[in-house]
Design a protein around this motif. Structure first.
Motif, PDB file in Angstrom:
ATOM      1  N   LEU A 189       0.917  -1.135  -0.004  1.00  0.00           N
ATOM      2  CA  LEU A 189      -0.004   0.060  -0.035  1.00  0.00           C
ATOM      3  C   LEU A 189       1.045   1.040  -0.025  1.00  0.00           C
ATOM      4  O   LEU A 189       1.950   1.312   0.447  1.00  0.00           O
ATOM      5  CB  LEU A 189      -1.027   0.025   1.284  1.00  0.00           C
ATOM      6  N   ARG A 190       0.508   2.375  -0.558  1.00  0.00           N
ATOM      7  CA  ARG A 190       0.802   3.407  -0.583  1.00  0.00           C
ATOM      8  C   ARG A 190       1.118   4.118   0.835  1.00  0.00           C
ATOM      9  O   ARG A 190       0.113   3.796   1.728  1.00  0.00           O
ATOM     10  CB  ARG A 190       0.281   4.715  -1.515  1.00  0.00           C
ATOM     11  N   ARG A 191       2.021   5.013   0.990  1.00  0.00           N
ATOM     12  CA  ARG A 191       2.139   5.623   2.405  1.00  0.00           C
ATOM     13  C   ARG A 191       0.964   6.310   2.980  1.00  0.00           C
ATOM     14  O   ARG A 191       0.573   5.877   3.988  1.00  0.00           O
ATOM     15  CB  ARG A 191       3.404   6.857   2.442  1.00  0.00           C
ATOM     16  N   SER A 192      -0.023   7.160   2.214  1.00  0.00           N
ATOM     17  CA  SER A 192      -0.987   7.547   2.836  1.00  0.00           C
ATOM     18  C   SER A 192      -2.100   6.657   3.036  1.00  0.00           C
ATOM     19  O   SER A 192      -2.732   6.870   4.051  1.00  0.00           O
ATOM     20  CB  SER A 192      -1.626   8.503   1.794  1.00  0.00           C
ATOM     21  N   ASN A 193      -2.194   5.676   2.380  1.00  0.00           N
ATOM     22  CA  ASN A 193      -3.193   4.459   2.721  1.00  0.00           C
ATOM     23  C   ASN A 193      -2.708   3.591   4.029  1.00  0.00           C
ATOM     24  O   ASN A 193      -3.872   3.327   4.688  1.00  0.00           O
ATOM     25  CB  ASN A 193      -3.260   3.339   1.435  1.00  0.00           C
ATOM     26  N   VAL A 194      -1.532   3.562   4.231  1.00  0.00           N
ATOM     27  CA  VAL A 194      -1.219   2.998   5.527  1.00  0.00           C
ATOM     28  C   VAL A 194      -1.225   3.881   6.722  1.00  0.00           C
ATOM     29  O   VAL A 194      -1.702   3.507   7.615  1.00  0.00           O
ATOM     30  CB  VAL A 194       0.493   2.484   5.432  1.00  0.00           C
ATOM     31  N   THR A 195      -0.745   4.906   6.565  1.00  0.00           N
ATOM     32  CA  THR A 195      -0.759   5.969   7.747  1.00  0.00           C
ATOM     33  C   THR A 195      -2.332   6.465   8.158  1.00  0.00           C
ATOM     34  O   THR A 195      -2.663   6.665   8.970  1.00  0.00           O
ATOM     35  CB  THR A 195       0.042   7.196   7.444  1.00  0.00           C
ATOM     36  N   GLY A 196      -3.227   6.471   6.946  1.00  0.00           N
ATOM     37  CA  GLY A 196      -4.478   6.778   7.138  1.00  0.00           C
ATOM     38  C   GLY A 196      -5.579   5.762   7.282  1.00  0.00           C
ATOM     39  O   GLY A 196      -6.776   5.972   7.499  1.00  0.00           O
ATOM     40  N   LEU A 197      -5.148   4.440   7.420  1.00  0.00           N
ATOM     41  CA  LEU A 197      -5.867   3.103   7.544  1.00  0.00           C
ATOM     42  C   LEU A 197      -6.547   3.286   8.929  1.00  0.00           C
ATOM     43  O   LEU A 197      -6.006   3.330   9.940  1.00  0.00           O
ATOM     44  CB  LEU A 197      -4.818   2.020   7.619  1.00  0.00           C
ATOM     45  N   ARG A 207      -9.379 -11.697   7.439  1.00  0.00           N
ATOM     46  CA  ARG A 207      -8.062 -11.322   7.046  1.00  0.00           C
ATOM     47  C   ARG A 207      -8.041 -10.452   5.717  1.00  0.00           C
ATOM     48  O   ARG A 207      -7.413 -10.770   4.789  1.00  0.00           O
ATOM     49  CB  ARG A 207      -7.276 -12.672   6.823  1.00  0.00           C
ATOM     50  N   MET A 208      -8.742  -9.316   5.870  1.00  0.00           N
ATOM     51  CA  MET A 208      -8.939  -8.570   4.682  1.00  0.00           C
ATOM     52  C   MET A 208      -8.949  -7.041   5.285  1.00  0.00           C
ATOM     53  O   MET A 208      -9.544  -6.715   6.384  1.00  0.00           O
ATOM     54  CB  MET A 208     -10.456  -8.764   4.205  1.00  0.00           C
ATOM     55  N   ALA A 209      -8.583  -6.280   4.209  1.00  0.00           N
ATOM     56  CA  ALA A 209      -8.652  -4.616   4.453  1.00  0.00           C
ATOM     57  C   ALA A 209      -8.889  -4.069   3.350  1.00  0.00           C
ATOM     58  O   ALA A 209      -8.811  -4.878   2.194  1.00  0.00           O
ATOM     59  CB  ALA A 209      -7.208  -4.093   5.010  1.00  0.00           C
ATOM     60  N   TRP A 210      -9.364  -3.187   3.178  1.00  0.00           N
ATOM     61  CA  TRP A 210      -9.946  -2.192   1.856  1.00  0.00           C
ATOM     62  C   TRP A 210      -9.648  -0.760   1.860  1.00  0.00           C
ATOM     63  O   TRP A 210      -9.413  -0.144   2.707  1.00  0.00           O
ATOM     64  CB  TRP A 210     -11.225  -2.361   1.770  1.00  0.00           C
ATOM     65  N   ILE A 211      -9.137  -0.326   0.601  1.00  0.00           N
ATOM     66  CA  ILE A 211      -9.146   0.980   0.542  1.00  0.00           C
ATOM     67  C   ILE A 211     -10.149   1.594  -0.403  1.00  0.00           C
ATOM     68  O   ILE A 211     -10.551   1.041  -1.249  1.00  0.00           O
ATOM     69  CB  ILE A 211      -7.615   1.164  -0.254  1.00  0.00           C
ATOM     70  N   HIS A 212     -10.741   2.691   0.248  1.00  0.00           N
ATOM     71  CA  HIS A 212     -12.076   3.206  -0.478  1.00  0.00           C
ATOM     72  C   HIS A 212     -11.606   4.036  -1.884  1.00  0.00           C
ATOM     73  O   HIS A 212     -10.329   4.335  -2.078  1.00  0.00           O
ATOM     74  CB  HIS A 212     -12.764   3.945   0.402  1.00  0.00           C
ATOM     75  N   PRO A 213     -12.353   3.991  -2.682  1.00  0.00           N
ATOM     76  CA  PRO A 213     -12.115   4.671  -4.165  1.00  0.00           C
ATOM     77  C   PRO A 213     -11.485   6.031  -3.804  1.00  0.00           C
ATOM     78  O   PRO A 213     -10.564   6.484  -4.544  1.00  0.00           O
ATOM     79  CB  PRO A 213     -13.620   4.528  -4.676  1.00  0.00           C
ATOM     80  N   ASP A 214     -12.208   6.731  -2.913  1.00  0.00           N
ATOM     81  CA  ASP A 214     -11.707   8.097  -2.551  1.00  0.00           C
ATOM     82  C   ASP A 214     -10.358   8.149  -2.147  1.00  0.00           C
ATOM     83  O   ASP A 214      -9.672   9.209  -1.910  1.00  0.00           O
ATOM     84  CB  ASP A 214     -12.805   9.069  -2.025  1.00  0.00           C
ATOM     85  N   GLN A 215      -9.908   7.246  -1.719  1.00  0.00           N
ATOM     86  CA  GLN A 215      -8.588   7.032  -1.156  1.00  0.00           C
ATOM     87  C   GLN A 215      -7.581   6.354  -1.994  1.00  0.00           C
ATOM     88  O   GLN A 215      -6.309   6.626  -1.644  1.00  0.00           O
ATOM     89  CB  GLN A 215      -8.328   6.222   0.291  1.00  0.00           C
ATOM     90  N   ALA A 216      -7.813   6.125  -3.076  1.00  0.00           N
ATOM     91  CA  ALA A 216      -6.977   5.357  -3.958  1.00  0.00           C
ATOM     92  C   ALA A 216      -6.494   6.353  -5.230  1.00  0.00           C
ATOM     93  O   ALA A 216      -7.499   7.129  -5.563  1.00  0.00           O
ATOM     94  CB  ALA A 216      -7.581   4.192  -4.663  1.00  0.00           C
ATOM     95  N   LYS A 217      -5.151   6.075  -5.590  1.00  0.00           N
ATOM     96  CA  LYS A 217      -4.862   7.124  -6.754  1.00  0.00           C
ATOM     97  C   LYS A 217      -5.376   7.027  -7.923  1.00  0.00           C
ATOM     98  O   LYS A 217      -5.961   7.925  -8.824  1.00  0.00           O
ATOM     99  CB  LYS A 217      -3.479   6.562  -7.090  1.00  0.00           C
ATOM    100  N   ALA A 218      -6.091   5.467  -8.179  1.00  0.00           N
ATOM    101  CA  ALA A 218      -6.559   5.277  -9.520  1.00  0.00           C
ATOM    102  C   ALA A 218      -8.177   5.501  -9.176  1.00  0.00           C
ATOM    103  O   ALA A 218      -9.104   5.441 -10.335  1.00  0.00           O
ATOM    104  CB  ALA A 218      -6.455   3.727 -10.075  1.00  0.00           C
ATOM    105  N   ARG A 219      -8.551   6.018  -8.223  1.00  0.00           N
ATOM    106  CA  ARG A 219     -10.070   6.294  -7.826  1.00  0.00           C
ATOM    107  C   ARG A 219     -10.851   5.092  -7.755  1.00  0.00           C
ATOM    108  O   ARG A 219     -12.200   4.940  -8.262  1.00  0.00           O
ATOM    109  CB  ARG A 219     -10.662   7.279  -8.490  1.00  0.00           C
ATOM    110  N   LYS A 220     -10.184   4.004  -7.524  1.00  0.00           N
ATOM    111  CA  LYS A 220     -11.047   2.624  -7.546  1.00  0.00           C
ATOM    112  C   LYS A 220     -10.552   1.609  -6.382  1.00  0.00           C
ATOM    113  O   LYS A 220      -9.492   1.887  -5.766  1.00  0.00           O
ATOM    114  CB  LYS A 220     -10.519   1.663  -8.813  1.00  0.00           C
ATOM    115  N   ALA A 221     -11.420   1.290  -5.643  1.00  0.00           N
ATOM    116  CA  ALA A 221     -11.512   0.568  -4.303  1.00  0.00           C
ATOM    117  C   ALA A 221     -10.075  -0.636  -4.796  1.00  0.00           C
ATOM    118  O   ALA A 221     -10.309  -1.344  -5.717  1.00  0.00           O
ATOM    119  CB  ALA A 221     -12.791  -0.231  -4.162  1.00  0.00           C
ATOM    120  N   ILE A 222      -9.797  -0.736  -3.524  1.00  0.00           N
ATOM    121  CA  ILE A 222      -8.532  -1.747  -3.466  1.00  0.00           C
ATOM    122  C   ILE A 222      -8.520  -2.917  -2.353  1.00  0.00           C
ATOM    123  O   ILE A 222      -8.586  -2.524  -1.209  1.00  0.00           O
ATOM    124  CB  ILE A 222      -7.376  -1.201  -3.408  1.00  0.00           C
TER     125      ILE A 222
END
Length: 339
Positions: A189-197, A207-222
């Protein structure tokens, strides 16, 4: 049709109705004769648009306002605004139709004269190109987009570290940074996604985590599947903060590229290594261990296969069968010669 002055302006304003629509705008001058000339040109322009299909003349400023409004979703808008502010001294008040290849070449030379890298020049030109493409393809303000010459950029090698180097780095770091580095190397994960998790983005049972679309660089959920090491790292953070996962002395973390980080890198002998290279390291390990590129693309949240291709050279497993086949052919030939 009529000219008039508003209380809040010294300029003459024009006001009339055309095809049932009210036209009202400033002439930009306090000279009545010039205001009348402006009014006549405006009426003639509307006639040309209606009868001859001639597009209205739009200025760069008009395009910037609309472009900024329509690209608010872009993760890179902050840098776009920076470049647009720089471009203002060259394009302010310029009609879009006037911006041709020669005009863009002057802008290129002006940016180069500042002594910046080719990549910096290209980022500025990319903003100009993106805006002009919208003006042509989406808004239909201009008929064509001039060719934009890009400067060559050196292809940088992917900087990554070995597992042994990573272990030495993690061991030497303070515990709060060590946990963030360990988690980054496990998830990519990118820095901002880890520090902001936040804990609301984590499910330790599944055993799952997720990055919301508005937090992702490509604006797609990860989707982020968690390895055993990642889960253990997260469990260490339980109870430290109500909302955020990674903290320091009860406070959320925003800055990781600290003096401590740089000092430890030097101590363990790791040179030319940025925080973002942790993501490169994660991807490099995956490729070396045989993870298919399309799977890595999904895990990393990249928008295109090209973004993953830069790691492809780190794996040669798919070439081994061809090397072995060549060896087999040589052996067969040698056997025939002996016979």
């Amino acid at each position: 049709m009529s000219l008039y002055k508003r209380k809040d302006s010294t300029c003459w304003w024009v006001r009339f109705t055309h095809k049932g629509k009210r036209v009202q705008e400033s002439t930009g001058t306090n000279d009545r004769q010039k205001a009348q000339e402006y009014e006549a040109k405006l009426v003639n322009s509307l006639w040309e648009q209606e009868r001859l299909g001639i597009k209205p003349k739009r200025q760069w400023n008009d395009a910037v306002v609309r472009y900024v409004d329509e690209t608010q979703h872009k993760a890179s808008q902050v840098s776009d605004l920076y470049h647009l502010r720089w471009l203002d001294k060259y394009l302010n008040g310029v009609e879009l139709q006037v911006i041709n290849r020669d005009f863009l070449e002057k802008i290129l030379k002006a940016k180069q004269a500042e002594g910046v890298a080719n990549s910096t020049v290209n980022r500025v030109l990319e903003v100009v190109r993106g805006l002009l493409r919208k003006a042509c393809n989406e808004w239909e303000w201009i008929d064509r987009v001039p060719a934009v010459r890009m400067l060559p950029e050196p292809k940088k090698r992917v900087r990554w570290i070995t597992r042994n180097e990573a272990d030495r780095l993690v061991e030497a770091l303070p515990s709060h940074l060590a946990d963030i580095v360990r988690f980054s190397l496990e998830t990519g994960l990118r820095r901002s996604n880890v520090t902001g998790l936040q804990w609301s983005q984590v499910d330790l049972v599944r055993r799952m985590a997720w990055i919301h679309p508005d937090q992702a660089k490509a604006r797609k959920a990860i989707p982020v599947p968690l390895s055993t090491v990642a889960v253990l790292t997260l469990r260490k953070q339980i109870g430290k903060h109500q909302t955020h996962v990674f903290t320091y002395k009860g406070n959320t973390i925003t800055q990781v590229n600290t003096k401590t980080w740089r000092k430890v890198l030097k101590e363990v002998g790791i040179e030319s290594f940025r925080w973002h290279d942790l993501r490169h390291t994660w991807a490099s390990w995956h490729i070396q261990e045989g993870t298919p590129q399309h799977i890595l693309q999904e895990l990393g949240g990249w928008s295109s296969p090209e973004m993953v291709q830069k790691y492809a050279h780190l794996s040669s497993a798919h070439l081994m069968e061809w090397v072995d086949r060549k060896i087999a052919v040589v052996q067969n030939v040698a056997e025939v010669v002996r016979l």
